[in-house]
Design an enzyme around this catalytic site. Sequence first.
Site, PDB file in Angstrom:
ATOM      1  N   ASP A 105       0.855  -1.187   0.000  1.00 57.30           N
ATOM      2  CA  ASP A 105       0.000   0.000   0.000  1.00 57.30           C
ATOM      3  C   ASP A 105       0.893   1.240   0.000  1.00 57.30           C
ATOM      4  O   ASP A 105       1.954   1.258   0.599  1.00 57.30           O
ATOM      5  CB  ASP A 105      -0.971   0.003   1.168  1.00 57.30           C
ATOM      6  N   GLU A 166      -5.227   3.109   3.649  1.00 57.27           N
ATOM      7  CA  GLU A 166      -5.740   3.612   4.924  1.00 57.27           C
ATOM      8  C   GLU A 166      -7.232   3.920   4.859  1.00 57.27           C
ATOM      9  O   GLU A 166      -7.826   4.322   5.853  1.00 57.27           O
ATOM     10  CB  GLU A 166      -4.987   4.884   5.325  1.00 57.27           C
TER      11      GLU A 166
END
Length: 432
Positions: A105, A166
């Site tokens: 990520d 997130e």
Amino acid sequence: MKRKFQILSILFSVLCSVLPASSVDKRTAADIEREIEKIRQEIIKVRRRIHMDPQLAYHEQETANIVSGRLTSLGLDVKTGIAKTGVVGLLRGSQPGATIAVRADMDAVAIQELADVPFKSLNPGVMHATGHDLHTAIVLGTAFVLNELKDRIKGNIKFIFQPAGEGPPSGEEGGAALMIKEGVLDNPPLGAIFGFHVWPENLGQVFTAPEAIMANADSFQITIKGKSAQGTQPQEGVDAIALASQVVMALQTLISRNIDPTDPALLTIGKIEGGTSADLIADRVRLEGIVRTLSDANRKKISRLMESAVKGIVHSFGGDYAFSFAENTPSVYNHPELMALMMPSLADSVADGKVSPIKPQMMADDFALYSQKIPAFYFFLGVKNPRQPNPAPLYSPYFNPDERAIGIGIKTLCYLLLDCLEQQSRLEKGAF
């Protein structure tokens, strides 16, 4: 897709039953170490560059440009703009075989960095406080190393660089969900996927757990509706603040008195808003919070219990309410057979075989969505400097992981990816 997952599960069950424990051979292990040393400083520079220019969800364009440029220079098949700012690089091995993947990520969080480092964030109020800069650097470094060893790769490896790990901006679809929708698990289809997260424990220590390793992540909003009146005449109103206070206390005991303590769950109310003036009875209070569970049964049960408690309290005093409960992210699930298959390589990849069990964490990661589709394996990588007894935790403005974890992470991923492809290749050839 469900049938595909079942077939892959059967495949890994067969692998576990017929294949001996195996790992990377000595020659390949030495080559991995040599290649890591060649790129170590370059990958650290990439990490620091990303750290200095952190971007929030779906704004990771500069990070994506760095990643895509490096992957292209290696000669990988590179696709950009997946899920807005996502990047995928496909490394084709010199030998035929399955296709597997590893995911990193890329996004940062809205925190002002306070760590005293020379590569401090230059973007006010934005920081890589959860280590996604390390995730990106480690997976990029793994692509560098394995590209040099592609003559030994039996199949293909997708390097997935995902935005919005997130969580997406309000009203938008999450990073993993959008990447799946846009075909990241296909063309060629994936047989397994690997993921990890840096962890504020001792450098070089690796942690994992079978089945649920992270929790279901849900959120709720409750609006308590009362009736406004002068504070000197409370009998004329319905005090939403008083009702909200009772609701908060009831919800705090809901889990401890209604949920099996051997099946962990938590409920947190993190935000309360209400009232307009010190001398007025508030007519409205808004509560917001989160729920974390490890089982789907608790996930359903808690939402029902919550609304029942709110309704009972509010209606008994003449108020009303609005209740919403959003099931956001499922639990990250480690496929048991794939995990068992990979444990020898995982142990061989770290010094002294430092693989430790860990209890399921009540954090969340949308990597869970991949683990619902195909067999997945997820672990935590220790990044705490041993000389720092009390390092800053994740989401701290002082978070400063030890960069030596980058080389350790690259080595671990190389071992896992190579071994996974090797074992699938052996089964397909009927070697056992």
